[in-house]
Scaffold this motif. Structure first.
Motif, PDB file in Angstrom:
ATOM      1  N   LEU A 456      22.975  35.063  37.036  1.00 57.58           N
ATOM      2  CA  LEU A 456      23.432  35.844  38.170  1.00 57.58           C
ATOM      3  C   LEU A 456      22.516  37.016  38.525  1.00 57.58           C
ATOM      4  O   LEU A 456      22.650  37.580  39.589  1.00 57.58           O
ATOM      5  CB  LEU A 456      24.840  36.388  37.897  1.00 57.58           C
ATOM      6  CG  LEU A 456      25.959  35.342  37.949  1.00 57.58           C
ATOM      7  CD1 LEU A 456      27.286  35.995  37.637  1.00 57.58           C
ATOM      8  CD2 LEU A 456      26.012  34.680  39.314  1.00 57.58           C
ATOM      9  N   GLU A 507      24.038  31.282  47.727  1.00 49.63           N
ATOM     10  CA  GLU A 507      25.174  30.645  47.040  1.00 49.63           C
ATOM     11  C   GLU A 507      24.848  29.199  46.683  1.00 49.63           C
ATOM     12  O   GLU A 507      25.231  28.707  45.613  1.00 49.63           O
ATOM     13  CB  GLU A 507      26.418  30.708  47.927  1.00 49.63           C
ATOM     14  CG  GLU A 507      27.040  32.091  48.000  1.00 49.63           C
ATOM     15  CD  GLU A 507      28.307  32.117  48.854  1.00 49.63           C
ATOM     16  OE1 GLU A 507      29.322  32.656  48.386  1.00 49.63           O
ATOM     17  OE2 GLU A 507      28.266  31.582  49.992  1.00 49.63           O
ATOM     18  N   PHE A 512      26.794  30.719  42.744  1.00 54.94           N
ATOM     19  CA  PHE A 512      27.875  31.698  42.640  1.00 54.94           C
ATOM     20  C   PHE A 512      28.718  31.677  43.912  1.00 54.94           C
ATOM     21  O   PHE A 512      28.350  31.065  44.918  1.00 54.94           O
ATOM     22  CB  PHE A 512      27.343  33.108  42.356  1.00 54.94           C
ATOM     23  CG  PHE A 512      26.371  33.626  43.393  1.00 54.94           C
ATOM     24  CD1 PHE A 512      26.812  34.103  44.624  1.00 54.94           C
ATOM     25  CD2 PHE A 512      25.009  33.664  43.116  1.00 54.94           C
ATOM     26  CE1 PHE A 512      25.922  34.582  45.558  1.00 54.94           C
ATOM     27  CE2 PHE A 512      24.112  34.145  44.048  1.00 54.94           C
ATOM     28  CZ  PHE A 512      24.565  34.604  45.278  1.00 54.94           C
ATOM     29  N   ASP A 513      29.851  32.357  43.870  1.00 57.08           N
ATOM     30  CA  ASP A 513      30.793  32.379  44.978  1.00 57.08           C
ATOM     31  C   ASP A 513      31.097  33.830  45.334  1.00 57.08           C
ATOM     32  O   ASP A 513      31.796  34.531  44.591  1.00 57.08           O
ATOM     33  CB  ASP A 513      32.075  31.644  44.591  1.00 57.08           C
ATOM     34  CG  ASP A 513      33.104  31.611  45.726  1.00 57.08           C
ATOM     35  OD1 ASP A 513      32.740  32.015  46.861  1.00 57.08           O
ATOM     36  OD2 ASP A 513      34.252  31.202  45.468  1.00 57.08           O
ATOM     37  N   ASN A 516      34.650  35.188  45.270  1.00 53.54           N
ATOM     38  CA  ASN A 516      35.296  35.441  43.989  1.00 53.54           C
ATOM     39  C   ASN A 516      35.027  36.899  43.584  1.00 53.54           C
ATOM     40  O   ASN A 516      33.876  37.277  43.352  1.00 53.54           O
ATOM     41  CB  ASN A 516      34.749  34.485  42.926  1.00 53.54           C
ATOM     42  CG  ASN A 516      35.466  34.630  41.593  1.00 53.54           C
ATOM     43  OD1 ASN A 516      35.698  35.737  41.118  1.00 53.54           O
ATOM     44  ND2 ASN A 516      35.803  33.502  40.986  1.00 53.54           N
ATOM     45  N   ASP A 518      35.511  38.603  40.841  1.00 53.66           N
ATOM     46  CA  ASP A 518      34.911  38.791  39.526  1.00 53.66           C
ATOM     47  C   ASP A 518      33.419  38.478  39.559  1.00 53.66           C
ATOM     48  O   ASP A 518      32.592  39.236  39.017  1.00 53.66           O
ATOM     49  CB  ASP A 518      35.597  37.909  38.484  1.00 53.66           C
ATOM     50  CG  ASP A 518      37.023  38.345  38.207  1.00 53.66           C
ATOM     51  OD1 ASP A 518      37.351  39.514  38.535  1.00 53.66           O
ATOM     52  OD2 ASP A 518      37.808  37.547  37.667  1.00 53.66           O
ATOM     53  N   GLU A 519      33.065  37.359  40.186  1.00 51.27           N
ATOM     54  CA  GLU A 519      31.656  37.000  40.277  1.00 51.27           C
ATOM     55  C   GLU A 519      30.888  38.023  41.112  1.00 51.27           C
ATOM     56  O   GLU A 519      29.737  38.354  40.830  1.00 51.27           O
ATOM     57  CB  GLU A 519      31.496  35.597  40.862  1.00 51.27           C
ATOM     58  CG  GLU A 519      31.992  34.500  39.947  1.00 51.27           C
ATOM     59  CD  GLU A 519      31.559  33.127  40.420  1.00 51.27           C
ATOM     60  OE1 GLU A 519      30.608  33.038  41.236  1.00 51.27           O
ATOM     61  OE2 GLU A 519      32.171  32.133  39.981  1.00 51.27           O
ATOM     62  N   ARG A 520      31.542  38.503  42.167  1.00 47.35           N
ATOM     63  CA  ARG A 520      30.906  39.510  43.027  1.00 47.35           C
ATOM     64  C   ARG A 520      30.610  40.792  42.218  1.00 47.35           C
ATOM     65  O   ARG A 520      29.539  41.381  42.336  1.00 47.35           O
ATOM     66  CB  ARG A 520      31.828  39.803  44.211  1.00 47.35           C
ATOM     67  CG  ARG A 520      31.134  40.508  45.365  1.00 47.35           C
ATOM     68  CD  ARG A 520      31.939  40.410  46.648  1.00 47.35           C
ATOM     69  NE  ARG A 520      33.271  40.998  46.520  1.00 47.35           N
ATOM     70  CZ  ARG A 520      34.410  40.339  46.715  1.00 47.35           C
ATOM     71  NH1 ARG A 520      34.373  39.047  47.030  1.00 47.35           N
ATOM     72  NH2 ARG A 520      35.572  40.947  46.596  1.00 47.35           N
ATOM     73  N   VAL A 522      30.289  41.144  38.839  1.00 46.91           N
ATOM     74  CA  VAL A 522      29.263  40.931  37.822  1.00 46.91           C
ATOM     75  C   VAL A 522      27.887  40.776  38.455  1.00 46.91           C
ATOM     76  O   VAL A 522      26.878  41.282  37.939  1.00 46.91           O
ATOM     77  CB  VAL A 522      29.608  39.703  36.958  1.00 46.91           C
ATOM     78  CG1 VAL A 522      28.487  39.419  35.960  1.00 46.91           C
ATOM     79  CG2 VAL A 522      30.919  39.934  36.212  1.00 46.91           C
ATOM     80  N   LEU A 523      27.827  40.078  39.589  1.00 45.37           N
ATOM     81  CA  LEU A 523      26.560  39.916  40.291  1.00 45.37           C
ATOM     82  C   LEU A 523      26.004  41.267  40.710  1.00 45.37           C
ATOM     83  O   LEU A 523      24.818  41.561  40.538  1.00 45.37           O
ATOM     84  CB  LEU A 523      26.761  39.014  41.513  1.00 45.37           C
ATOM     85  CG  LEU A 523      25.533  38.794  42.404  1.00 45.37           C
ATOM     86  CD1 LEU A 523      24.405  38.157  41.622  1.00 45.37           C
ATOM     87  CD2 LEU A 523      25.908  37.944  43.613  1.00 45.37           C
ATOM     88  N   ARG A 526      24.658  43.179  37.622  1.00 46.38           N
ATOM     89  CA  ARG A 526      23.378  42.668  37.109  1.00 46.38           C
ATOM     90  C   ARG A 526      22.215  43.001  38.035  1.00 46.38           C
ATOM     91  O   ARG A 526      21.116  43.299  37.569  1.00 46.38           O
ATOM     92  CB  ARG A 526      23.470  41.158  36.874  1.00 46.38           C
ATOM     93  CG  ARG A 526      24.340  40.819  35.672  1.00 46.38           C
ATOM     94  CD  ARG A 526      24.280  39.336  35.354  1.00 46.38           C
ATOM     95  NE  ARG A 526      24.984  39.025  34.119  1.00 46.38           N
ATOM     96  CZ  ARG A 526      24.459  39.111  32.904  1.00 46.38           C
ATOM     97  NH1 ARG A 526      23.209  39.505  32.785  1.00 46.38           N
ATOM     98  NH2 ARG A 526      25.161  38.820  31.834  1.00 46.38           N
TER      99      ARG A 526
END
Length: 535
Positions: A456, A507, A512-513, A516, A518-520, A522-523, A526
């Motif tokens: 990510l 994407e 990744f999505d 989402n 959570d993914e947003r 963490v992305l 990072r």
């Protein structure tokens, strides 16, 4: 264990400082007893005097005689040999010394041999005195020197260390002093001011007595730096109340500077030894809070005393690493000096380039911050480098001091990560930079868990680097703008449709999505922390 009547070579080198004498060979692990100093006579035989420092006067490091002298000195039982290289190679001489088992030292080439002889003798005497006592040797003789200078030069005299702390002052009747010196004597510290700063810079640049006109509210004065080789140990100041001190007074002041240097070296030997011991105790406490039962009494602290840890650092880029290392040592001296004045001698330690100090609970919640800000400001003014300081949370007792230190370290990292590069002087508490400190803590966690998926963040940056794309900056701008396409397009100066296309394409490529949360999150973390993590 050395007999208390004999000095250790390591103690002598600590007293004189690396600018005057520096080892060319590896120092032995155990103590090296030294009891005297001797000047080598080229035309005479080498006297067999054990445990003595031998000064190789007039012997070039590249000469065959130098290598012969190394062997002869080792066989005769000398503690070490001191040479001056003057740019000549020393590799063969160092090898010869290592084979012979004798310590080889290089002296500052600007220091006369007779001056070096006198300073080593003074350091030997002072280390022996310190072995008999736990305190600092009295400076009564330095006050006598101040009075002698005042009588000889004809004006009120003060003797200061390199931190502008007044060590001694004359007390002869009838000699005028101005308000600045009066305030300095009362507080044993020279007041701050641009006029004083200019005077100290001037005397540090020359090896003669300087004459200064009166500053507002003051009197004219003479000043000279006190040196040990190229290192400035302090200064001597004589008030010229009637503007009548002549060249004889200037010469007298220059002549007496060498004598004063011996006194300052003797005093510094014991002071530095006590300060190093306290620094070692503080290092132990910060590294192992369970040692509080043994360490607290030696620091003179109640184990249950609420304390905070302050961390100071010199901000410098990689090109200035050598400068930063030297400045960090001086910063430790300044922090220790000011903390001792406010809280007593509890300890100040330089650990991996960061200066740590214990701050017992003050009279008000802002007392710590005000003190730390004042120290940082003074340090920046004295060192001429950016200084950053972080204050950890107040903890209930020394057993929790590691938590306060961790907070202070996080504050320093948060200050260093602020955009725009280091400013002249930055100070903050953990409460003031909680957001940046939290991100620094998260960066440490991410860096320590290599098993976590790395695609990510690093993968996006690596793709951009390889293909010349701008997915990382686009995604970060979009997330920084709270998923507002229009705001992100304005930030990047591109059309909104370009932003939409890049996000959709990213994407597809990286899987990744952005819908989402959570993914947003963490992305964003990072990409946001990529520089700190080296990605």
């Amino acid at each position: 264990m050395l007999d208390t009547g004999v000095s250790d070579l390591g103690q002598v080198l600590d007293a004189l400082g690396p600018s005057l004498l520096r080892p060319l060979t590896v120092m032995p692990e155990g103590p090296v007893p030294v009891s005297g100093v001797l000047i080598f006579e080229r035309r005479g035989p080498l006297s067999p005097v054990r445990d003595t420092i031998l000064l190789a006067v007039g012997v070039g490091t590249a000469e065959a005689q130098a290598r012969e002298l190394v062997g002869a000195a080792a066989e005769a039982g000398y503690a070490c040999l001191v040479v001056k290289s003057f740019g000549e190679p020393v590799a063969e001489l160092v090898e010869a010394a290592q084979r012979s088992g004798i310590v080889l030292l290089a002296a500052d080439e600007a220091v006369a041999w007779h001056h070096l002889d006198a300073m080593i003798s003074s350091a030997l005497a002072s280390t022996v005195r310190f072995a008999y006592a736990t305190g600092v040797p009295a400076l009564g003789d330095l006050f006598a020197v101040a009075n002698a200078i005042a009588a000889m030069a004809g004006g009120a005299t003060v003797i200061e260390d390199r931190n502008r702390r007044i060590l001694a002052y004359s007390t002869l009747p009838g000699q005028a002093i101005d308000e600045g010196r009066r305030q300095g004597i009362l507080g044993l510290q020279v007041p701050d001011g641009p006029d004083y700063d200019a005077q100290y810079r001037a005397i540090a640049q020359v090896v003669r007595t300087c004459r200064f006109p009166a500053i507002p509210g003051g009197l004219p004065r003479l000043g000279v730096a006190v040196r040990a080789g190229s290192e400035v140990l302090g200064s001597i100041w004589v008030v010229d109340a009637g503007d009548s001190l002549d060249s004889a007074a200037e010469q007298a002041l220059s002549d007496v500077a060498d004598i004063v240097s011996l006194h300052l070296l003797a005093a510094r030997t014991a002071v530095d030894a006590v300060r190093r011991r306290r620094a070692d105790l503080l290092r132990r406490l910060l590294a192992d809070p369970s040692s509080v039962t043994a360490v607290a009494p030696q620091l003179g602290l109640d184990p249950n005393l609420p304390v905070a840890v302050a961390a100071f650092a010199v901000a410098a880029d990689e090109a200035e690493e050598a400068l930063a290392a030297h400045a960090a040592t001086r910063l430790a001296d300044l922090v220790s000096l000011h903390c001792e004045a406010h809280y007593g001698r509890h300890g100040c330690a330089l650990i991996d380039g960061t200066v740590y100090a214990l701050l017992p609970s003050g009279p008000s919640p802002t007392a710590h911050r005000e003190l730390v800000a004042d120290i940082a400001r003074r340090a920046h003014g004295a060192l001429r480098v950016p200084v950053q300081a972080g204050i950890g949370s107040l903890v209930e007792g020394l057993r929790s001091v590691a938590g306060s230190r961790a907070d202070a370290d996080l504050v320093l990292r948060a200050l260093a990560d602020r955009p725009g590069g280091p400013r002249a002087c930055q100070v903050a508490t953990i409460e003031e930079v909680w957001a940046g400190a939290t991100l620094s803590a998260l960066a440490q966690i991410l860096a320590a868990h290599e098993a976590l998926p790395r695609a990510l963040g690093p993968a996006v940056r690596a793709h951009d680097l390889e293909h010349g794309t701008t997915y990382a900056s686009t995604i970060l701008a979009y997330l920084d703008a709270n998923s507002d396409i229009a705001a992100a397009s304005q930030r990047l100066s591109v059309h909104p449709n370009t932003i939409r296309y890049r996000l959709a394409r990213a994407e597809e490529i990286f899987g990744f999505d952005l819908a989402n949360p959570d993914e947003r999150l963490v992305l964003w973390l990072r990409l946001r922390l990529g520089d700190q993590l080296g990605w």
